[in-house]
Design a protein around this motif. Structure first.
Motif, PDB file in Angstrom:
ATOM      1  N   PRO A  25      12.591 -25.608   8.515  1.00 40.53           N
ATOM      2  CA  PRO A  25      13.433 -26.659   9.121  1.00 40.53           C
ATOM      3  C   PRO A  25      12.990 -28.072   8.753  1.00 40.53           C
ATOM      4  O   PRO A  25      13.830 -28.960   8.540  1.00 40.53           O
ATOM      5  N   ILE A  26      11.674 -28.281   8.675  1.00 42.14           N
ATOM      6  CA  ILE A  26      11.176 -29.615   8.317  1.00 42.14           C
ATOM      7  C   ILE A  26      11.559 -29.963   6.884  1.00 42.14           C
ATOM      8  O   ILE A  26      12.019 -31.070   6.589  1.00 42.14           O
ATOM      9  N   MET A  27      11.405 -29.013   5.959  1.00 43.16           N
ATOM     10  CA  MET A  27      11.731 -29.276   4.559  1.00 43.16           C
ATOM     11  C   MET A  27      13.232 -29.453   4.357  1.00 43.16           C
ATOM     12  O   MET A  27      13.662 -30.237   3.498  1.00 43.16           O
ATOM     13  N   VAL A  28      14.058 -28.754   5.124  1.00 43.72           N
ATOM     14  CA  VAL A  28      15.511 -28.936   5.022  1.00 43.72           C
ATOM     15  C   VAL A  28      15.880 -30.377   5.345  1.00 43.72           C
ATOM     16  O   VAL A  28      16.625 -31.034   4.613  1.00 43.72           O
ATOM     17  N   VAL A  29      15.352 -30.879   6.450  1.00 46.27           N
ATOM     18  CA  VAL A  29      15.671 -32.254   6.867  1.00 46.27           C
ATOM     19  C   VAL A  29      15.152 -33.273   5.847  1.00 46.27           C
ATOM     20  O   VAL A  29      15.882 -34.177   5.416  1.00 46.27           O
ATOM     21  N   MET A  30      13.881 -33.131   5.441  1.00 49.10           N
ATOM     22  CA  MET A  30      13.283 -34.122   4.552  1.00 49.10           C
ATOM     23  C   MET A  30      13.914 -34.087   3.154  1.00 49.10           C
ATOM     24  O   MET A  30      14.165 -35.132   2.558  1.00 49.10           O
ATOM     25  N   LEU A  31      14.187 -32.891   2.636  1.00 49.77           N
ATOM     26  CA  LEU A  31      14.804 -32.801   1.311  1.00 49.77           C
ATOM     27  C   LEU A  31      16.243 -33.315   1.340  1.00 49.77           C
ATOM     28  O   LEU A  31      16.693 -33.962   0.393  1.00 49.77           O
ATOM     29  N   SER A  32      16.963 -33.029   2.420  1.00 49.31           N
ATOM     30  CA  SER A  32      18.334 -33.546   2.541  1.00 49.31           C
ATOM     31  C   SER A  32      18.324 -35.066   2.542  1.00 49.31           C
ATOM     32  O   SER A  32      19.128 -35.713   1.853  1.00 49.31           O
ATOM     33  N   LEU A  33      17.398 -35.657   3.303  1.00 47.54           N
ATOM     34  CA  LEU A  33      17.290 -37.118   3.348  1.00 47.54           C
ATOM     35  C   LEU A  33      16.928 -37.675   1.972  1.00 47.54           C
ATOM     36  O   LEU A  33      17.525 -38.655   1.502  1.00 47.54           O
ATOM     37  N   ILE A  70       5.633 -36.110  -4.450  1.00 47.24           N
ATOM     38  CA  ILE A  70       4.568 -35.356  -3.794  1.00 47.24           C
ATOM     39  C   ILE A  70       4.498 -35.685  -2.311  1.00 47.24           C
ATOM     40  O   ILE A  70       4.207 -34.823  -1.483  1.00 47.24           O
ATOM     41  N   SER A  71       4.808 -36.926  -1.938  1.00 52.64           N
ATOM     42  CA  SER A  71       4.712 -37.333  -0.538  1.00 52.64           C
ATOM     43  C   SER A  71       5.820 -36.738   0.318  1.00 52.64           C
ATOM     44  O   SER A  71       5.586 -36.430   1.492  1.00 52.64           O
ATOM     45  N   PHE A  72       7.008 -36.565  -0.252  1.00 51.02           N
ATOM     46  CA  PHE A  72       8.149 -36.171   0.563  1.00 51.02           C
ATOM     47  C   PHE A  72       8.784 -34.845   0.167  1.00 51.02           C
ATOM     48  O   PHE A  72       9.727 -34.401   0.824  1.00 51.02           O
ATOM     49  N   VAL A  73       8.292 -34.205  -0.896  1.00 52.80           N
ATOM     50  CA  VAL A  73       8.848 -32.893  -1.276  1.00 52.80           C
ATOM     51  C   VAL A  73       7.721 -31.859  -1.292  1.00 52.80           C
ATOM     52  O   VAL A  73       7.502 -31.167  -0.317  1.00 52.80           O
ATOM     53  N   SER A  74       7.011 -31.728  -2.409  1.00 53.44           N
ATOM     54  CA  SER A  74       5.928 -30.741  -2.494  1.00 53.44           C
ATOM     55  C   SER A  74       5.006 -31.092  -3.650  1.00 53.44           C
ATOM     56  O   SER A  74       5.323 -31.940  -4.485  1.00 53.44           O
ATOM     57  N   PHE A  75       3.866 -30.401  -3.711  1.00 56.39           N
ATOM     58  CA  PHE A  75       2.891 -30.689  -4.775  1.00 56.39           C
ATOM     59  C   PHE A  75       3.417 -30.319  -6.147  1.00 56.39           C
ATOM     60  O   PHE A  75       2.976 -30.868  -7.164  1.00 56.39           O
ATOM     61  N   ALA A  76       4.377 -29.379  -6.218  1.00 56.69           N
ATOM     62  CA  ALA A  76       4.897 -28.944  -7.514  1.00 56.69           C
ATOM     63  C   ALA A  76       6.024 -29.834  -8.021  1.00 56.69           C
ATOM     64  O   ALA A  76       6.355 -29.798  -9.210  1.00 56.69           O
ATOM     65  N   VAL A 172      25.364 -32.111  -1.249  1.00 60.85           N
ATOM     66  CA  VAL A 172      23.979 -32.551  -1.395  1.00 60.85           C
ATOM     67  C   VAL A 172      23.095 -31.850  -0.367  1.00 60.85           C
ATOM     68  O   VAL A 172      22.013 -31.336  -0.680  1.00 60.85           O
ATOM     69  N   ILE A 173      23.565 -31.810   0.896  1.00 60.97           N
ATOM     70  CA  ILE A 173      22.787 -31.173   1.972  1.00 60.97           C
ATOM     71  C   ILE A 173      22.620 -29.674   1.703  1.00 60.97           C
ATOM     72  O   ILE A 173      21.532 -29.110   1.895  1.00 60.97           O
ATOM     73  N   ASN A 174      23.695 -29.019   1.255  1.00 60.00           N
ATOM     74  CA  ASN A 174      23.609 -27.577   0.970  1.00 60.00           C
ATOM     75  C   ASN A 174      22.620 -27.287  -0.158  1.00 60.00           C
ATOM     76  O   ASN A 174      21.841 -26.333  -0.095  1.00 60.00           O
ATOM     77  N   ARG A 175      22.653 -28.111  -1.192  1.00 54.94           N
ATOM     78  CA  ARG A 175      21.729 -27.916  -2.313  1.00 54.94           C
ATOM     79  C   ARG A 175      20.286 -28.187  -1.890  1.00 54.94           C
ATOM     80  O   ARG A 175      19.364 -27.479  -2.289  1.00 54.94           O
ATOM     81  N   ALA A 176      20.098 -29.230  -1.075  1.00 53.33           N
ATOM     82  CA  ALA A 176      18.757 -29.531  -0.579  1.00 53.33           C
ATOM     83  C   ALA A 176      18.259 -28.401   0.319  1.00 53.33           C
ATOM     84  O   ALA A 176      17.082 -28.032   0.282  1.00 53.33           O
ATOM     85  N   GLY A 177      19.158 -27.839   1.126  1.00 53.63           N
ATOM     86  CA  GLY A 177      18.789 -26.708   1.980  1.00 53.63           C
ATOM     87  C   GLY A 177      18.359 -25.502   1.157  1.00 53.63           C
ATOM     88  O   GLY A 177      17.385 -24.821   1.501  1.00 53.63           O
ATOM     89  N   ALA A 178      19.077 -25.237   0.069  1.00 60.64           N
ATOM     90  CA  ALA A 178      18.705 -24.118  -0.807  1.00 60.64           C
ATOM     91  C   ALA A 178      17.347 -24.360  -1.449  1.00 60.64           C
ATOM     92  O   ALA A 178      16.524 -23.442  -1.594  1.00 60.64           O
ATOM     93  N   GLU A 179      17.074 -25.624  -1.814  1.00 56.72           N
ATOM     94  CA  GLU A 179      15.784 -25.983  -2.407  1.00 56.72           C
ATOM     95  C   GLU A 179      14.658 -25.792  -1.385  1.00 56.72           C
ATOM     96  O   GLU A 179      13.582 -25.284  -1.699  1.00 56.72           O
ATOM     97  N   ALA A 180      14.930 -26.206  -0.131  1.00 60.47           N
ATOM     98  CA  ALA A 180      13.939 -26.053   0.941  1.00 60.47           C
ATOM     99  C   ALA A 180      13.673 -24.576   1.224  1.00 60.47           C
ATOM    100  O   ALA A 180      12.526 -24.168   1.455  1.00 60.47           O
ATOM    101  N   PHE A 181      14.728 -23.767   1.205  1.00 60.10           N
ATOM    102  CA  PHE A 181      14.578 -22.326   1.448  1.00 60.10           C
ATOM    103  C   PHE A 181      13.711 -21.693   0.368  1.00 60.10           C
ATOM    104  O   PHE A 181      12.849 -20.851   0.657  1.00 60.10           O
ATOM    105  N   LYS A 182      13.909 -22.128  -0.874  1.00 63.86           N
ATOM    106  CA  LYS A 182      13.103 -21.606  -1.983  1.00 63.86           C
ATOM    107  C   LYS A 182      11.629 -21.945  -1.796  1.00 63.86           C
ATOM    108  O   LYS A 182      10.743 -21.118  -2.032  1.00 63.86           O
ATOM    109  N   ILE A 183      11.343 -23.186  -1.348  1.00 63.20           N
ATOM    110  CA  ILE A 183       9.953 -23.601  -1.112  1.00 63.20           C
ATOM    111  C   ILE A 183       9.332 -22.772   0.001  1.00 63.20           C
ATOM    112  O   ILE A 183       8.203 -22.287  -0.102  1.00 63.20           O
ATOM    113  N   ALA A 184      10.094 -22.599   1.109  1.00 60.55           N
ATOM    114  CA  ALA A 184       9.567 -21.866   2.264  1.00 60.55           C
ATOM    115  C   ALA A 184       9.308 -20.405   1.935  1.00 60.55           C
ATOM    116  O   ALA A 184       8.252 -19.849   2.282  1.00 60.55           O
TER     117      ALA A 184
END
Length: 311
Positions: A25-33, A70-76, A172-184
């Protein structure tokens, strides 16, 4: 066999809970933003304004973008940016400075979930930025001064694939959500393996033995012996695995929020075996500059550690 099965099931339950109910849930919100800001051009505008002030530290526009990633998405996330720097003609010194900065900073896929555990997010983000800038500067001007400074004509146009290809805000939100789901989901295997390893080490008494041997020396220099386990996990298995171990320790009462915040400077960064391995996979020239980058990152992490200790 029953004991091993029980350990695996308990580790799996903890890993899934942390990934799906905290990280996702945290990554969905931050990636969407993040992706919405990219789509509106605000990220590009901010980078254009900040970059001139940071050039003396060895950072280009792409380097500043890597810091945001790196600050707002992930180390990769900065891997693609490092690849762009290599292919677009950035000098070896600039690549080394950017890599050092990324290695010294706190990764968003760990800081955001750990904020829910009690991590002081604002101070962590501020000290992460300071440590990253110090790492870039000492790498560019000291550890990497012998590297090539030759640059091809630079193209620093930023391409935001997710935001640029989207058809509207909801897309944009749907794509960011899919990206967050992949990370999680991608975090679950490492979390499970790390938690299983930790439980086995505890069961065999290895952790108790290490603590008994190292505790007197650590106590003398003001370090909590409880940090032995998360530190070992972090450098062998990475920040996500460390996050799982720390979450387990906080729930068990073997670590406190104070311990978490005082140790965030050296526990939360990609300067570990998995982190370095992933980031240097960005390209041949990135791999070539890993040594000066690691030295520079170590200086940045020392600054961060001192800052957290003083908070």
């Amino acid at each position: 066999m029953d004991l091993l099965t029980d350990i695996i099931l308990r580790a799996g339950r903890s890993a899934v809970e942390l990934s799906l109910f905290v990280l996702l849930p945290i990554m969905v919100v931050m990636l969407s933003l993040m992706r919405l800001l990219e789509a509106k051009g605000l990220i590009d505008m901010a980078i254009a304004r900040i970059t001139p002030a940071l050039r003396p530290l060895g950072l280009t526009g792409l380097g500043v973008f890597a810091a945001l990633q790196i600050s707002f998405v992930s180390f990769a996330a900065p891997v693609a940016t490092l690849t762009m720097m290599e292919s677009r003609g950035s000098s070896d010194r600039h690549i080394a400075a950017t890599l050092a900065m990324v290695l010294a900073m706190a990764q968003g896929n760990v800081t955001f979930p750990m904020a829910a555990m009690g991590l002081a997010f604002g101070p962590t983000l501020m000290l992460s930025a300071i440590g990253g800038l110090v790492a870039a500067a000492v790498t560019y001007h000291l550890f990497g001064r012998g590297l090539s400074a030759a640059e091809a004509p630079l193209d620093e146009t930023l391409h935001h694939r997710v935001a640029d290809d989207a058809k509207g805000v909801l897309d944009v939100i749907n794509r960011a959500g899919a990206e967050a789901f992949k990370i999680a989901i991608g975090a679950i295997p490492m979390l499970v393996l790390a938690l299983v390893a930790v439980m086995v080490l505890r069961l065999t008494g290895t952790i108790d033995l290490l603590t008994h041997l190292l505790a007197p020396g650590l106590t003398m220099i003001g370090i909590d012996p409880a940090l032995i386990l998360p530190t070992l996990t972090k450098f062998i298995a990475g920040g996500t695995a460390m996050m799982g171990v720390m979450d387990d320790m906080l729930k068990a009462g073997s670590a406190t929020v104070t311990t978490l915040n005082s140790s965030a400077g050296f526990l939360i960064s990609p300067l570990d075996v998995p982190g370095v391995a992933v980031l240097i996979s960005a390209g041949r020239r990135v791999t070539k500059v890993w040594k000066p980058a690691v030295f520079g990152a170590a200086v940045g992490i020392v600054i961060r550690t001192a800052g957290h200790a003083l908070l």
